[in-house]
Every structure is written in structure tokens, then in C-alpha cells.
Design a protein around this motif. Structure first.
Motif, PDB file in Angstrom:
ATOM      1  N   MET A 189       0.894  -1.162  -0.007  1.00 20.53           N
ATOM      2  CA  MET A 189      -0.069   0.063   0.013  1.00 20.53           C
ATOM      3  C   MET A 189       0.843   1.180  -0.029  1.00 20.53           C
ATOM      4  O   MET A 189       1.999   1.320   0.437  1.00 20.53           O
ATOM      5  N   LYS A 190       0.346   2.408  -0.779  1.00 15.84           N
ATOM      6  CA  LYS A 190       0.901   3.475  -0.432  1.00 15.84           C
ATOM      7  C   LYS A 190       0.792   4.172   0.677  1.00 15.84           C
ATOM      8  O   LYS A 190      -0.353   3.999   1.313  1.00 15.84           O
ATOM      9  N   PRO A 191       1.513   5.009   1.202  1.00 15.96           N
ATOM     10  CA  PRO A 191       1.293   5.816   2.381  1.00 15.96           C
ATOM     11  C   PRO A 191       0.115   6.235   2.909  1.00 15.96           C
ATOM     12  O   PRO A 191      -0.496   6.175   4.051  1.00 15.96           O
ATOM     13  N   TRP A 192      -0.509   7.115   1.907  1.00 18.53           N
ATOM     14  CA  TRP A 192      -1.647   7.424   2.112  1.00 18.53           C
ATOM     15  C   TRP A 192      -2.975   6.603   2.551  1.00 18.53           C
ATOM     16  O   TRP A 192      -3.751   6.782   3.347  1.00 18.53           O
ATOM     17  N   MET A 193      -2.798   5.301   1.875  1.00 22.69           N
ATOM     18  CA  MET A 193      -3.969   4.242   2.038  1.00 22.69           C
ATOM     19  C   MET A 193      -3.722   3.660   3.259  1.00 22.69           C
ATOM     20  O   MET A 193      -4.566   3.342   4.135  1.00 22.69           O
ATOM     21  N   VAL A 194      -2.237   3.299   3.843  1.00 17.21           N
ATOM     22  CA  VAL A 194      -2.040   2.725   5.167  1.00 17.21           C
ATOM     23  C   VAL A 194      -2.702   3.742   6.137  1.00 17.21           C
ATOM     24  O   VAL A 194      -3.366   3.105   7.204  1.00 17.21           O
ATOM     25  N   ALA A 195      -2.530   5.063   5.907  1.00 12.93           N
ATOM     26  CA  ALA A 195      -2.537   6.007   6.935  1.00 12.93           C
ATOM     27  C   ALA A 195      -4.264   6.057   7.058  1.00 12.93           C
ATOM     28  O   ALA A 195      -4.716   5.745   8.502  1.00 12.93           O
ATOM     29  N   ASN A 196      -4.972   6.016   6.034  1.00 13.99           N
ATOM     30  CA  ASN A 196      -6.588   6.043   6.171  1.00 13.99           C
ATOM     31  C   ASN A 196      -6.932   4.599   6.863  1.00 13.99           C
ATOM     32  O   ASN A 196      -7.954   4.817   7.670  1.00 13.99           O
ATOM     33  N   LEU A 197      -6.433   3.474   6.559  1.00 17.10           N
ATOM     34  CA  LEU A 197      -6.944   2.107   7.152  1.00 17.10           C
ATOM     35  C   LEU A 197      -6.428   2.252   8.590  1.00 17.10           C
ATOM     36  O   LEU A 197      -7.442   1.628   9.278  1.00 17.10           O
ATOM     37  N   LEU A 198      -5.386   2.751   8.883  1.00 18.43           N
ATOM     38  CA  LEU A 198      -5.092   2.777  10.432  1.00 18.43           C
ATOM     39  C   LEU A 198      -5.926   3.562  11.137  1.00 18.43           C
ATOM     40  O   LEU A 198      -6.654   3.216  12.296  1.00 18.43           O
ATOM     41  N   ILE A 199      -6.722   4.852  10.466  1.00 19.21           N
ATOM     42  CA  ILE A 199      -7.674   5.632  11.116  1.00 19.21           C
ATOM     43  C   ILE A 199      -9.089   4.715  10.954  1.00 19.21           C
ATOM     44  O   ILE A 199      -9.491   4.946  11.997  1.00 19.21           O
ATOM     45  N   VAL A 200      -9.301   4.201  10.006  1.00 25.88           N
ATOM     46  CA  VAL A 200     -10.636   3.428  10.186  1.00 25.88           C
ATOM     47  C   VAL A 200     -10.539   2.361  11.336  1.00 25.88           C
ATOM     48  O   VAL A 200     -11.361   2.025  12.118  1.00 25.88           O
ATOM     49  N   HIS A 201      -9.280   1.636  11.406  1.00 27.05           N
ATOM     50  CA  HIS A 201      -9.127   0.745  12.331  1.00 27.05           C
ATOM     51  C   HIS A 201      -9.313   1.266  13.814  1.00 27.05           C
ATOM     52  O   HIS A 201      -9.767   0.523  14.820  1.00 27.05           O
ATOM     53  N   ALA A 202      -8.491   2.366  14.024  1.00 20.85           N
ATOM     54  CA  ALA A 202      -8.383   3.000  15.207  1.00 20.85           C
ATOM     55  C   ALA A 202     -10.110   3.311  15.708  1.00 20.85           C
ATOM     56  O   ALA A 202     -10.344   3.329  16.915  1.00 20.85           O
TER      57      ALA A 202
END
Length: 308
Positions: free
Chosen positions: A138-151
Motif C-alpha cells: 500500500m501507498k502511505p496515504w492508504m495505510v494512514a487511512n486504514l489505520l484511522i478506520v481501524h482505530a
């Protein structure tokens, strides 16, 4: 937009996307027992009507049933309009491959992050219980957003309880037409359009906010304002974002709102030429501020009434 990312999270991590179902009997409960949520507008033009309902893209069972005024508008509408039709999984997967993942031999985020950022990312993933192998392409923006969703899911707002899924299921049961204002490829291209340095900064900022809890706190503040139909608080949160110099706030304002609101307005205007009654469900921030969808419709001569 976030709802789209919630669905991507479900696809990539194998979570069941089970929409929240409101018991039909509960929808007939006394109006006084069901609180107002979000914000609702009515738009009239040449004997055509659109209801604009501001949503949040995650949720919980306590959000349902929605208050009768919203449900009546949805039932009366000839068609449902959403930001992106999240049921088209093939289109979503193609959009992921095109915009969210590194291609072929370039496919490892470790090659695109400074060592310090990579170490922080691996630490955050370990704390979240997500194997690095699951996100390494994943690109950085995607990882960031998925971590937000997970949190947010861990904070009590799981991805399967979002409002759009709820509305889509009702539309299917009532055999309503469903229209999207933008497709998945366009939605993800906005994030993919960030230069690599900005994507890295966005991920770095997200990791910091998840570590200190401010990221989840911002999300919960927005949800609570929506949950109580607190228009003043929603407006205050929006105006605070305008003065926030963070990467995420600037991107939200410039790319996700200022660029998309006029395009969404164009889409609604076009759909009203073919449909007599529309129920439009979009993120609450699209209905706030001088450049909001209601404001843009009013500028075009549509009669816009804020119902609450």
C-alpha cells in the motif's frame, strides 16, 4: 469518502461488511423517542425535490432507527444518491490496484519511507495487530487511512455500521434507483494525487495523532456532533479545520471539499433533470460552509431550506 475507505478496509482485511439493519417495527416508534441526527436540507426547483442528508461514514447500532423525517424523505424519494456506490466490488478492487497499491516490482512501502517513519509504522501496525505483510504494497496515504478506520473501529465505531450501507439496503428493498456522484477510481485518485513527500507527511502526521489519541478524538467529536444534530458544533469543527495547518486538514479542505463540492453539485443538478425526487446522502462536511453543496445550489437559484 471515508465510507469508501471503510469498504476497502473490509476487502483488504477480510472483514464482513454487514450493514446495520433497523428493525422495521422500530421505525414506527414515536417521533419524540427518536433523536435528530446529522443535518437535513430540502431543495426545490421546478416541481422537483431533493433532500440532502449529512452523514458520518462509520456508526454503531445505537444510531438506528433514524428519525422519521429522514426516513420519510428516503421512502418518498424516487432514487437514492450516494457519493460512491460501494456495492460494486469489482470497481473498488480495480481502483485499489490503480491508485492505492505500488505496482509490480516497486511494491513495498519500505522502499518509499525514511527509516524512522518505517519504524514508527511497524510499531503502530504491531499495536493494532495488523501484520506488516498485509499493508506492505500500500501507498502511505492508504495505510494512514486504514489505520484511522481501524482505530475508530476499536473506539466503538465499527466499519459495518455505516449509514450508506443502511440506505443502500433500504433502496434495494424498495427497488429504488441508486446513483453515485463519483466513481471509486476518481475518489481514490484524489489521495493518489498527493506527491510522495506529502503522502509521507500525511502518514507521519496520522501516526503521531494515533499515538497521542488526538486523531480518534477528532473523529469522535465529529460523530458526537452529528449524533445530536448539533449544527453549531459541526460548524465550529469545520471552521477549526479551516485554520488547521496540518497536512490532513489542508487536504480535506482543498481536495475533498473545495474540489468535490462543485462537482457533486453539478451531479445533483443533472440528476434532478431526470428524477423528480432524490434522497442525497453525503458526508456532513459537504453541507457546511460558504462553499457547501446547499450554498452552491442556492447560488444557482434553487430554493434551499434547512429542515434542521
Amino acid at each position: 469518502m471515508l465510507r469508501l475507505l471503510v469498504v476497502l478496509f473490509s476487502i483488504l482485511f477480510g472483514l464482513a461488511a454487514m450493514p446495520a439493519q433497523a428493525d422495521a417495527s422500530k421505525e414506527t416508534a414515536a417521533a419524540a423517542a427518536i433523536p435528530l441526527r446529522g443535518t437535513l436540507y430540502r431543495v426545490d426547483h421546478e416541481n422537483r425535490t431533493a433532500w440532502l442528508f449529512g452523514t458520518v461514514h462509520v456508526g454503531q447500532p445505537a444510531f438506528y432507527p433514524l428519525e422519521p423525517q429522514v426516513m420519510q424523505a428516503l421512502h418518498q424519494a424516487d432514487a437514492l444518491v450516494v457519493e460512491t456506490d460501494i456495492r460494486d466490488l469489482a470497481a473498488l478492487q480495480q481502483a485499489i490496484a490503480q491508485h492505492a497499491l505500488y505496482p509490480g516490482g516497486d511494491g513495498n512501502i519500505a522502499r518509499h519511507l525514511p527509516s524512522a517513519d518505517l519504524a514508527q509504522l511497524k510499531q503502530a501496525l504491531a499495536q493494532a495487530g495488523i501484520p506488516f505483510a498485509n499493508v506492505q504494497r500500500m501507498k502511505p496515504w492508504m495505510v494512514a487511512n486504514l489505520l484511522i478506520v481501524h482505530a475508530m473501529a476499536r473506539a466503538g465505531f465499527p466499519p459495518e455500521q455505516g449509514l450508506e450501507q443502511h440506505f443502500l439496503q433500504i433502496a434495494a428493498s424498495e427497488r429504488k434507483a441508486v446513483h453515485e456522484l463519483e466513481d471509486a477510481a476518481y475518489a481514490l485518485s484524489l489521495f493518489d494525487g498527493m506527491p510522495p513527500a506529502q503522502q509521507q507527511a500525511y502518514l507521519r502526521e496520522t501516526l503521531r495523532e494515533l499515538q497521542d489519541g488526538s486523531g480518534v478524538a477528532k473523529g469522535i467529536a465529529m460523530i458526537q456532533a452529528w449524533r445530536h444534530a448539533d449544527g453549531a458544533q459541526l460548524d465550529q469543527l469545520y471552521r477549526a479545520m479551516l485554520t488547521d495547518d496540518s497536512v490532513g486538514a489542508r487536504f480535506t479542505q482543498e481536495a475533498l471539499l473545495e474540489r468535490r463540492n462543485p462537482q457533486m453539485t453539478d451531479g445533483i443538478v443533472k440528476l434532478l433533470q431526470d428524477e423528480h425526487r432524490l434522497f442525497v446522502a453525503v458526508g456532513a462536511l459537504h453541507l457546511i460552509g460558504e462553499g457547501s453543496i446547499p450554498a452552491l445550489l442556492a447560488q444557482r437559484g434553487y430554493r434551499v431550506t434547512r429542515l434542521y
